[in-house]
Design a protein around this motif. Structure first.
Motif, PDB file in Angstrom:
ATOM      1  N   LEU A  79      -1.092  -7.694   3.880  1.00 54.67           N
ATOM      2  CA  LEU A  79      -0.361  -6.774   4.761  1.00 54.67           C
ATOM      3  C   LEU A  79      -0.090  -7.426   6.108  1.00 54.67           C
ATOM      4  O   LEU A  79       1.015  -7.316   6.653  1.00 54.67           O
ATOM      5  N   ARG A  80      -1.078  -8.115   6.621  1.00 52.22           N
ATOM      6  CA  ARG A  80      -0.892  -8.798   7.912  1.00 52.22           C
ATOM      7  C   ARG A  80       0.268  -9.801   7.845  1.00 52.22           C
ATOM      8  O   ARG A  80       1.073  -9.884   8.761  1.00 52.22           O
ATOM      9  N   GLU A  81       0.323 -10.539   6.721  1.00 50.36           N
ATOM     10  CA  GLU A  81       1.418 -11.516   6.573  1.00 50.36           C
ATOM     11  C   GLU A  81       2.778 -10.829   6.662  1.00 50.36           C
ATOM     12  O   GLU A  81       3.695 -11.316   7.298  1.00 50.36           O
ATOM     13  N   PHE A  82       2.905  -9.683   6.003  1.00 50.19           N
ATOM     14  CA  PHE A  82       4.206  -9.019   5.954  1.00 50.19           C
ATOM     15  C   PHE A  82       4.496  -8.231   7.225  1.00 50.19           C
ATOM     16  O   PHE A  82       5.612  -8.245   7.714  1.00 50.19           O
ATOM     17  N   LEU A 107      -0.423  -7.521  -6.422  1.00 51.08           N
ATOM     18  CA  LEU A 107       0.349  -6.289  -6.639  1.00 51.08           C
ATOM     19  C   LEU A 107       1.008  -5.841  -5.326  1.00 51.08           C
ATOM     20  O   LEU A 107       2.187  -5.515  -5.267  1.00 51.08           O
ATOM     21  N   VAL A 108       0.220  -5.871  -4.263  1.00 53.99           N
ATOM     22  CA  VAL A 108       0.748  -5.456  -2.958  1.00 53.99           C
ATOM     23  C   VAL A 108       1.858  -6.413  -2.520  1.00 53.99           C
ATOM     24  O   VAL A 108       2.941  -5.993  -2.092  1.00 53.99           O
ATOM     25  N   ARG A 109       1.614  -7.707  -2.683  1.00 52.11           N
ATOM     26  CA  ARG A 109       2.614  -8.717  -2.293  1.00 52.11           C
ATOM     27  C   ARG A 109       3.924  -8.475  -3.066  1.00 52.11           C
ATOM     28  O   ARG A 109       5.018  -8.481  -2.495  1.00 52.11           O
ATOM     29  N   GLY A 110       3.783  -8.261  -4.345  1.00 53.33           N
ATOM     30  CA  GLY A 110       4.964  -8.036  -5.190  1.00 53.33           C
ATOM     31  C   GLY A 110       5.756  -6.827  -4.739  1.00 53.33           C
ATOM     32  O   GLY A 110       6.989  -6.864  -4.654  1.00 53.33           O
ATOM     33  N   HIS A 111       5.063  -5.751  -4.429  1.00 49.25           N
ATOM     34  CA  HIS A 111       5.756  -4.536  -3.978  1.00 49.25           C
ATOM     35  C   HIS A 111       6.457  -4.763  -2.633  1.00 49.25           C
ATOM     36  O   HIS A 111       7.599  -4.359  -2.436  1.00 49.25           O
ATOM     37  N   MET A 138      -5.731  -0.262  11.379  1.00 49.57           N
ATOM     38  CA  MET A 138      -4.332  -0.108  10.955  1.00 49.57           C
ATOM     39  C   MET A 138      -3.428  -0.994  11.817  1.00 49.57           C
ATOM     40  O   MET A 138      -2.507  -1.621  11.314  1.00 49.57           O
ATOM     41  N   ARG A 139      -3.719  -1.035  13.107  1.00 47.98           N
ATOM     42  CA  ARG A 139      -2.967  -1.916  14.004  1.00 47.98           C
ATOM     43  C   ARG A 139      -3.158  -3.381  13.617  1.00 47.98           C
ATOM     44  O   ARG A 139      -2.234  -4.183  13.677  1.00 47.98           O
ATOM     45  N   TRP A 140      -4.380  -3.703  13.244  1.00 48.30           N
ATOM     46  CA  TRP A 140      -4.731  -5.099  12.915  1.00 48.30           C
ATOM     47  C   TRP A 140      -3.889  -5.622  11.743  1.00 48.30           C
ATOM     48  O   TRP A 140      -3.488  -6.771  11.721  1.00 48.30           O
ATOM     49  N   VAL A 141      -3.582  -4.735  10.780  1.00 52.53           N
ATOM     50  CA  VAL A 141      -2.728  -5.183   9.680  1.00 52.53           C
ATOM     51  C   VAL A 141      -1.245  -5.018  10.016  1.00 52.53           C
ATOM     52  O   VAL A 141      -0.391  -5.424   9.241  1.00 52.53           O
ATOM     53  N   GLY A 142      -0.948  -4.417  11.154  1.00 53.50           N
ATOM     54  CA  GLY A 142       0.457  -4.272  11.551  1.00 53.50           C
ATOM     55  C   GLY A 142       1.105  -2.979  11.097  1.00 53.50           C
ATOM     56  O   GLY A 142       2.325  -2.870  11.092  1.00 53.50           O
ATOM     57  N   ALA A 143       0.286  -1.987  10.717  1.00 48.83           N
ATOM     58  CA  ALA A 143       0.846  -0.702  10.268  1.00 48.83           C
ATOM     59  C   ALA A 143       1.355   0.102  11.469  1.00 48.83           C
ATOM     60  O   ALA A 143       0.845  -0.031  12.583  1.00 48.83           O
ATOM     61  N   PRO A 202     -12.415  -5.512   5.099  1.00 52.11           N
ATOM     62  CA  PRO A 202     -11.111  -5.785   4.472  1.00 52.11           C
ATOM     63  C   PRO A 202     -11.249  -6.467   3.116  1.00 52.11           C
ATOM     64  O   PRO A 202     -12.115  -7.321   2.937  1.00 52.11           O
ATOM     65  N   LYS A 203     -10.408  -6.073   2.178  1.00 50.10           N
ATOM     66  CA  LYS A 203     -10.262  -6.835   0.936  1.00 50.10           C
ATOM     67  C   LYS A 203      -9.112  -7.825   1.153  1.00 50.10           C
ATOM     68  O   LYS A 203      -8.408  -7.752   2.161  1.00 50.10           O
ATOM     69  N   MET A 204      -8.885  -8.709   0.176  1.00 49.67           N
ATOM     70  CA  MET A 204      -7.829  -9.728   0.345  1.00 49.67           C
ATOM     71  C   MET A 204      -6.472  -9.085   0.665  1.00 49.67           C
ATOM     72  O   MET A 204      -5.672  -9.630   1.428  1.00 49.67           O
TER      73      MET A 204
END
Ligand code: GCB
Length: 590
Positions: free
Chosen positions: A582-585, A526-530, A318-323, A575-577
């Motif tokens: 998530l990391r980008e955002f 979808l995630v990017r759009g949201h 979760m930390r790795w994606v920045g959550a 991880p999936k794409m």
């Protein structure tokens, strides 16, 4: 319900390990005295669900017996001894040396019974626990209710979208206290300038009047306080000058210790406040966004059982994606999870097991309300001292009788479940507020559900499947629909909105150009759009993707291989794409 602790006064003995186990489908165990010993026992791991430990028990939800033999240290003589079960899903009965000591309903909260007078000192003690997880209409969560989904109905027949794992899911522990002991501690913190105020209330098990002591370590100099007990209740306040406030970016913990009579208890605390103002959630007076996930306690073989290495790994991912946040969808998680969240700086929406509540008639609703109230009370008692817990969620996706694609019956008739549901949910929101005025309260709404149910929430939680269940494959239209709906909800309530679920089932390794549904590209888009929409809307106070990882669901035509595949990680944590999106955002925000 204090967490058992080993210190210079109190003792603990963790009975986790391999236990004896036997199913009892005919429910003859009590009559035949199975609590004394199991004739056809096989080994089973505790903690752990039974469903994935033995293949033929996969769908077994009936009665089963667990049994463990253990000595009790003779150095414990003269102390009070309790047996505590971290969680047993769903109904458990506990026996010690052949005697029943108590029972408990509800699958995700701890319970303890005093067993001092039953302990044998010169022989092994027999600890037996029977557990069953029958799916019934008036349990919470409920099962075996006629499904409006027809061929999409699931097996086992739950009302909810996760596997109804059964068994002893968290440690079974023996612990001691002195004869007179600290029964409960409540810590509430406030902030004035750079001073932290720590208000401590202590409840003893007996009506003692006299003095106790408090100390707080971790400040520049150790801080002390006195507790004046009247009839077993004492309160005190410690002021911490130049305090270091607990937050997601600096999860600083002080250590609070309490001495009362012969007893001693010590716990980590964080000094922080949580509030809402207009469209924002304020942590220590500053706006914060809840970026993260809805999750599940779920893994191969251990099922819903406490799995410590997995827990540590999940926090790291979760930390790795920045959550910085998650919701304990759809039931209280282990106490060990909450402790780790305090330490790692996660902001938790702490949810009761009230998932997919229905209000089809007064009788069933009244029975469920009683169970919900019990579980909400137990949850707040258990988790009220965790700085990580910022909000109580009293329900996930309560359902009116008629909504969206599940609409059935004569639609000209008024739907009484809406008004019945409103009373039900308002009762729970009110209960949470009364038990804990220091945190936010909310409930999580479903797509197509009545807007009036949001009225008494401090912030709005929305589960929305634009681009999946609605306008699947048409992301442009779906995202436009989402944006319009979000603006409408904001206009109506003027409260911060957290999207507590959105996502797409995604088969790891499936790719497509064009990016059709189920491909990794589709989920990533979808995630990017949201997230892009959320960035443009100041009233969005958080985005929690459904789900952190793929998880075991019930079998149906909706769930390939019995899995819900909306994870941004697979069930084995690849991880999936979408994880990279998530990391980008999120990494840029921290
Ligand atoms: C929901 C539920 C969640 C499901 C999810 C889905 O709205 O809250 O438990 O797993 O949808 O994937 O359908």
């Amino acid at each position: 319900m204090l967490y058992p602790q080993q210190n210079h006064v109190r003792n603990t003995l963790d009975l986790s390990g391999i236990w004896d186990f036997q199913t009892d489908p005919e429910e003859v165990g009590v009559q035949q005295g199975w609590y004394k010993g199991l004739k056809q026992a096989r080994p089973i791991a505790v903690p752990g669900s039974w469903n994935e430990q033995y293949e033929e028990l996969f769908n077994y939800l009936g009665l089963a017996w667990y049994l463990k033999r253990s000595y009790v240290p003779s150095s414990w003589k003269g102390q009070r001894i309790f047996l505590r079960v971290g969680s047993a899903n769903y109904f458990a009965r506990v026996y010690v040396n052949g005697q029943e000591v108590g029972s408990h309903e509800g699958g995700h909260l701890p319970f303890a019974f005093e067993i001092t007078d039953l302990v044998q000192w010169n022989a092994e003690n027999v600890f037996a626990i029977s557990v069953e997880n029958h799916l019934t209409a008036t349990r919470v969560p409920s099962g075996n209710i006629r499904s409006p989904l027809g061929p999409a109905a699931s097996f086992p027949p739950t009302t909810f979208d996760f596997f109804p794992f059964a068994g002893l899911h968290r440690p079974v522990v023996l612990y001691t206290t002195p004869a007179n002991y600290i029964e409960d501690i409540t810590v509430v913190t406030t902030i004035e300038g750079d001073t932290g105020k720590v208000k401590v209330s202590v409840q003893l098990n007996e009506p003692f009047s006299g003095q106790g002591r408090l100390s707080l370590a971790g400040a520049e100099a150790p801080l002390e306080g006195v507790l004046d007990f009247q009839d077993g209740r004492g309160t005190s306040q410690i002021l911490v000058p130049k305090a270091r406030f607990w937050s997601d970016t600096d999860p600083y913990l002080y250590q609070l210790s309490i001495s009362a009579g012969e007893d001693f208890y010590s716990l980590p605390i964080g000094i922080r406040t949580i509030a809402v103002k207009d469209g924002t959630i304020l942590l220590n007076g500053r706006p914060v966004k809840l970026n993260g996930f809805g999750r599940h306690e779920d893994f191969i073989a251990s099922g819903r059982g406490l799995n410590l290495p997995l827990m540590v790994k999940d926090y790291q991912l979760m930390r790795w994606v920045g959550a910085n946040s998650y919701r304990t969808s759809h039931y209280p998680y282990s106490e060990e999870e909450m402790q780790l969240a305090d330490r790692e700086g996660f902001l938790i929406i702490d949810e009761t097991p009230a998932v997919s509540l229905q209000f089809e008639n007064e009788e069933n609703a009244a029975a469920r309300l009683k169970v919900c109230q019990q579980q909400l009370g137990e949850l707040i008692a258990r988790d009220k001292n965790h700085p990580s817990v910022i909000a109580w969620s009293v329900a996930n996706e309560p359902m009116p009788a008629r909504f969206g694609f599940m609409a059935s019956g004569d639609s000209n008739e008024p739907d009484h479940s809406i008004e019945r549901g409103k009373r039900f949910l308002d009762t729970l929101l009110q209960q949470a507020r009364e038990l804990d005025p220091s945190r936010l309260v909310t409930l999580v709404t479903l797509m197509g559900g009545p807007s009036s149910w949001m009225e008494n929430c401090d912030f709005i939680c929305m589960n929305r499947y634009w681009g999946w269940y609605v306008l699947g494959g048409q992301l442009d239209k779906a995202l436009a629909g989402l944006e319009k709906e979000l603006d409408g909800v904001w206009e109506e309530w003027h409260k911060p909105i957290v999207m507590t679920e959105f996502g797409a089932d995604t088969m790891a390794g499936m790719h497509g150009h064009p990016n059709v549904m189920w491909t990794e590209e589709y989920q990533a888009d979808l995630v990017r759009g949201h997230l892009a929409i959320a960035e443009r809307k100041p009233y969005i106070a958080g985005m929690q993707i459904w789900n952190f990882a793929d998880f075991a669901a019930v079998q149906s035509i909706m769930r390939v291989g019995g899995l819900n595949m909306k994870g941004v990680f697979t069930r084995t944590r690849t991880p999936k794409m979408a994880a990279h999106v998530l990391r980008e955002f999120w990494r840029k925000e921290r």
